[in-house]
Design an enzyme around this catalytic site. Structure first.
Site, PDB file in Angstrom:
ATOM      1  N   LYS A  94       0.801  -1.223   0.000  1.00 28.50           N
ATOM      2  CA  LYS A  94       0.000   0.000   0.000  1.00 28.50           C
ATOM      3  C   LYS A  94       0.836   1.276   0.000  1.00 28.50           C
ATOM      4  O   LYS A  94       0.272   2.384  -0.083  1.00 28.50           O
ATOM      5  CB  LYS A  94      -0.968  -0.005   1.187  1.00 28.50           C
ATOM      6  CG  LYS A  94      -2.071  -1.041   1.063  1.00 28.50           C
ATOM      7  CD  LYS A  94      -3.031  -0.984   2.236  1.00 28.50           C
ATOM      8  CE  LYS A  94      -4.188  -1.968   2.077  1.00 28.50           C
ATOM      9  NZ  LYS A  94      -3.771  -3.374   2.021  1.00 28.50           N
ATOM     10  N   LYS A 134      -3.487   0.107   9.816  1.00 25.89           N
ATOM     11  CA  LYS A 134      -3.496  -1.065   8.936  1.00 25.89           C
ATOM     12  C   LYS A 134      -2.078  -1.380   8.483  1.00 25.89           C
ATOM     13  O   LYS A 134      -1.198  -0.511   8.518  1.00 25.89           O
ATOM     14  CB  LYS A 134      -4.391  -0.814   7.719  1.00 25.89           C
ATOM     15  CG  LYS A 134      -3.912   0.305   6.802  1.00 25.89           C
ATOM     16  CD  LYS A 134      -4.806   0.486   5.581  1.00 25.89           C
ATOM     17  CE  LYS A 134      -6.153   1.054   5.921  1.00 25.89           C
ATOM     18  NZ  LYS A 134      -6.921   1.441   4.695  1.00 25.89           N
ATOM     19  N   SER A 141      -9.132  -6.512   5.090  1.00 27.02           N
ATOM     20  CA  SER A 141      -9.046  -5.728   6.333  1.00 27.02           C
ATOM     21  C   SER A 141      -8.444  -6.509   7.492  1.00 27.02           C
ATOM     22  O   SER A 141      -8.724  -6.227   8.661  1.00 27.02           O
ATOM     23  CB  SER A 141     -10.430  -5.186   6.730  1.00 27.02           C
ATOM     24  OG  SER A 141     -10.902  -4.273   5.773  1.00 27.02           O
ATOM     25  N   GLN A 171      -4.033   6.415   9.269  1.00 33.17           N
ATOM     26  CA  GLN A 171      -4.862   7.340   8.506  1.00 33.17           C
ATOM     27  C   GLN A 171      -5.940   7.925   9.409  1.00 33.17           C
ATOM     28  O   GLN A 171      -6.382   7.262  10.355  1.00 33.17           O
ATOM     29  CB  GLN A 171      -5.541   6.617   7.332  1.00 33.17           C
ATOM     30  CG  GLN A 171      -4.581   6.006   6.331  1.00 33.17           C
ATOM     31  CD  GLN A 171      -5.298   5.150   5.296  1.00 33.17           C
ATOM     32  OE1 GLN A 171      -6.247   4.439   5.623  1.00 33.17           O
ATOM     33  NE2 GLN A 171      -4.848   5.211   4.055  1.00 33.17           N
ATOM     34  N   PRO A 172      -6.384   9.143   9.131  1.00 36.48           N
ATOM     35  CA  PRO A 172      -7.518   9.664   9.894  1.00 36.48           C
ATOM     36  C   PRO A 172      -8.774   8.863   9.570  1.00 36.48           C
ATOM     37  O   PRO A 172      -9.001   8.488   8.413  1.00 36.48           O
ATOM     38  CB  PRO A 172      -7.643  11.108   9.397  1.00 36.48           C
ATOM     39  CG  PRO A 172      -7.052  11.077   8.019  1.00 36.48           C
ATOM     40  CD  PRO A 172      -5.936  10.072   8.080  1.00 36.48           C
ATOM     41  N   ARG A 218     -23.609  -3.123  -2.188  1.00 35.93           N
ATOM     42  CA  ARG A 218     -24.819  -2.749  -2.910  1.00 35.93           C
ATOM     43  C   ARG A 218     -24.439  -1.932  -4.144  1.00 35.93           C
ATOM     44  O   ARG A 218     -23.453  -1.194  -4.115  1.00 35.93           O
ATOM     45  CB  ARG A 218     -25.727  -1.900  -2.013  1.00 35.93           C
ATOM     46  CG  ARG A 218     -26.032  -2.542  -0.662  1.00 35.93           C
ATOM     47  CD  ARG A 218     -26.642  -1.554   0.311  1.00 35.93           C
ATOM     48  NE  ARG A 218     -26.757  -2.126   1.653  1.00 35.93           N
ATOM     49  CZ  ARG A 218     -27.167  -1.442   2.715  1.00 35.93           C
ATOM     50  NH1 ARG A 218     -27.495  -0.164   2.588  1.00 35.93           N
ATOM     51  NH2 ARG A 218     -27.244  -2.034   3.894  1.00 35.93           N
ATOM     52  N   ARG A 257     -10.317  -1.719  -9.401  1.00 36.69           N
ATOM     53  CA  ARG A 257     -11.363  -1.184  -8.530  1.00 36.69           C
ATOM     54  C   ARG A 257     -10.764  -0.012  -7.766  1.00 36.69           C
ATOM     55  O   ARG A 257      -9.788  -0.174  -7.040  1.00 36.69           O
ATOM     56  CB  ARG A 257     -11.893  -2.232  -7.558  1.00 36.69           C
ATOM     57  CG  ARG A 257     -13.206  -1.777  -6.879  1.00 36.69           C
ATOM     58  CD  ARG A 257     -13.711  -2.771  -5.860  1.00 36.69           C
ATOM     59  NE  ARG A 257     -12.956  -2.680  -4.618  1.00 36.69           N
ATOM     60  CZ  ARG A 257     -12.617  -3.732  -3.871  1.00 36.69           C
ATOM     61  NH1 ARG A 257     -12.940  -4.951  -4.254  1.00 36.69           N
ATOM     62  NH2 ARG A 257     -11.943  -3.557  -2.755  1.00 36.69           N
ATOM     63  N   GLU A 272      -8.034   3.289  -1.862  1.00 38.12           N
ATOM     64  CA  GLU A 272      -7.155   2.272  -2.431  1.00 38.12           C
ATOM     65  C   GLU A 272      -7.422   2.158  -3.923  1.00 38.12           C
ATOM     66  O   GLU A 272      -8.526   2.444  -4.392  1.00 38.12           O
ATOM     67  CB  GLU A 272      -7.373   0.905  -1.772  1.00 38.12           C
ATOM     68  CG  GLU A 272      -6.946   0.824  -0.323  1.00 38.12           C
ATOM     69  CD  GLU A 272      -6.857  -0.611   0.179  1.00 38.12           C
ATOM     70  OE1 GLU A 272      -6.479  -1.493  -0.617  1.00 38.12           O
ATOM     71  OE2 GLU A 272      -7.170  -0.841   1.350  1.00 38.12           O
ATOM     72  N   GLU A 274      -7.269  -0.974  -6.293  1.00 38.38           N
ATOM     73  CA  GLU A 274      -7.124  -2.430  -6.256  1.00 38.38           C
ATOM     74  C   GLU A 274      -6.882  -2.954  -7.670  1.00 38.38           C
ATOM     75  O   GLU A 274      -7.792  -2.969  -8.501  1.00 38.38           O
ATOM     76  CB  GLU A 274      -8.384  -3.065  -5.667  1.00 38.38           C
ATOM     77  CG  GLU A 274      -8.668  -2.659  -4.226  1.00 38.38           C
ATOM     78  CD  GLU A 274      -7.903  -3.514  -3.232  1.00 38.38           C
ATOM     79  OE1 GLU A 274      -7.073  -4.334  -3.676  1.00 38.38           O
ATOM     80  OE2 GLU A 274      -8.139  -3.364  -2.024  1.00 38.38           O
TER      81      GLU A 274
END
Length: 302
Positions: A94, A134, A141, A171-172, A218, A257, A272, A274
């Site tokens: 990342k 992370k 996750s 990260q915030p 969704r 993505r 991110e 992906e």
């Protein structure tokens, strides 16, 4: 007739996965005239018999990272891998977010920490606010937590991530994510196909909402600003790939993505990009599976 492998892992690993598109994609490719099959990456196989091997669901790589990277190095000498193995190596870590930010992409502010002292400093900068902690390499996750910056559990998770040899991202926390406003924009050959909404999964104080990792996905209509951010991210990826000499497959990924979030009263930010093994959620959008198949045919002709 082109022969294609869809790279996956064993069914035991995948048994609880929803929205798995590997099987439907395999069937659709066969119906379109491609000799397609699902291939487990860690099983003995002659990869040279395929015209291309497309990454779809090798979702045990995070627990077998060294083994996977060794396999990747061998496989790329035998078969055309899609997306590009150079792009995948870059995207697995990342820290690619830093390069995208350097190319002008609006990224969620991220501090990369390589020792516990840096973690303490990063958490302290957030004062009484909330943070997400992370690792730089993870799946689904794993080892990711939502905490108050002053919560000792945040620093404890940082220590665990460092102990297993990874870099910590701080990260915030963005409230919009907890309000189910994270969107994933799906692209085929750099063309936007459809968008999904990802509902919150992290519980404040660590762990998952409901006690286990569960995705509630969704379909949703993206905003113009979100699509524009996705396009800018892909243009930046192309520029990075070209600068590094990775070739056309890396400059124009078959699939991507782009996960974004829009804080209240602000503009979209990249969470991110992906490019390795994202679920494409083709079951949630009319025509998405057909667009994926058409993109594969286009890539195979290139």
């Amino acid at each position: 007739m082109k022969r294609v492998a869809l790279i996956s892992t064993d069914q035991q690993t995948l048994k609880d996965e929803e929205h798995l598109d590997t099987g439907p994609l395999n069937d659709a490719l066969k119906a379109s005239g491609v000799d397609s099959e699902i291939a487990v990456w860690h099983e003995p196989r002659d990869w040279s018999v395929y015209d291309a091997a497309i990454f779809r669901s090798p979702w045990d790589y995070a627990e077998r990272t060294e083994e996977f990277m060794d396999w990747l190095g061998r496989a790329e000498t035998r078969v055309r891998l899609i997306n590009s193995p150079d792009l995948i190596r870059w995207n697995l870590d990342k820290r690619y977010l830093r390069e995208l930010a350097e190319h002008g992409v609006e990224v969620v502010p991220t501090t990369f920490c390589e020792n516990l002292g840096q973690c303490r400093e990063a958490l302290a900068r957030h004062g009484g606010g909330n943070v997400v902690v992370k690792p730089n390499i993870s799946l689904g996750s794993q080892n990711t937590g939502l905490f108050a910056a002053t919560d000792p559990a945040a620093l404890e998770l940082c220590g665990h991530i460092l102990e297993v040899g990874k870099v910590v991202l701080v990260q915030p926390a963005i409230d919009a994510i907890q309000d189910n406003a994270e969107h994933g924009l799906l692209f085929f050959n750099a063309h936007h196909s459809h968008t999904i909404q990802k509902c919150a999964i992290l519980k404040h104080g660590g762990g998952y909402l409901g006690g286990r990792y569960t995705e509630d996905i969704r379909p949703v209509a993206p905003t113009g600003d979100e699509v524009e951010l996705g396009n800018r991210a892909l243009k930046a990826i192309a520029a990075i790939a070209e600068a590094k000499g990775w070739g056309e497959d890396a400059s124009t990924p078959l699939y991507a993505r782009i996960d974004v979030v829009t804080p209240p009263g602000s503009h979209p930010l990249l969470l991110e990009a992906e490019l390795f093994e994202p679920a494409m959620f083709v079951d949630l959008a009319d025509g998405a599976l057909g667009r994926f198949v058409a993109a594969i045919h286009e890539k195979l002709r290139a």
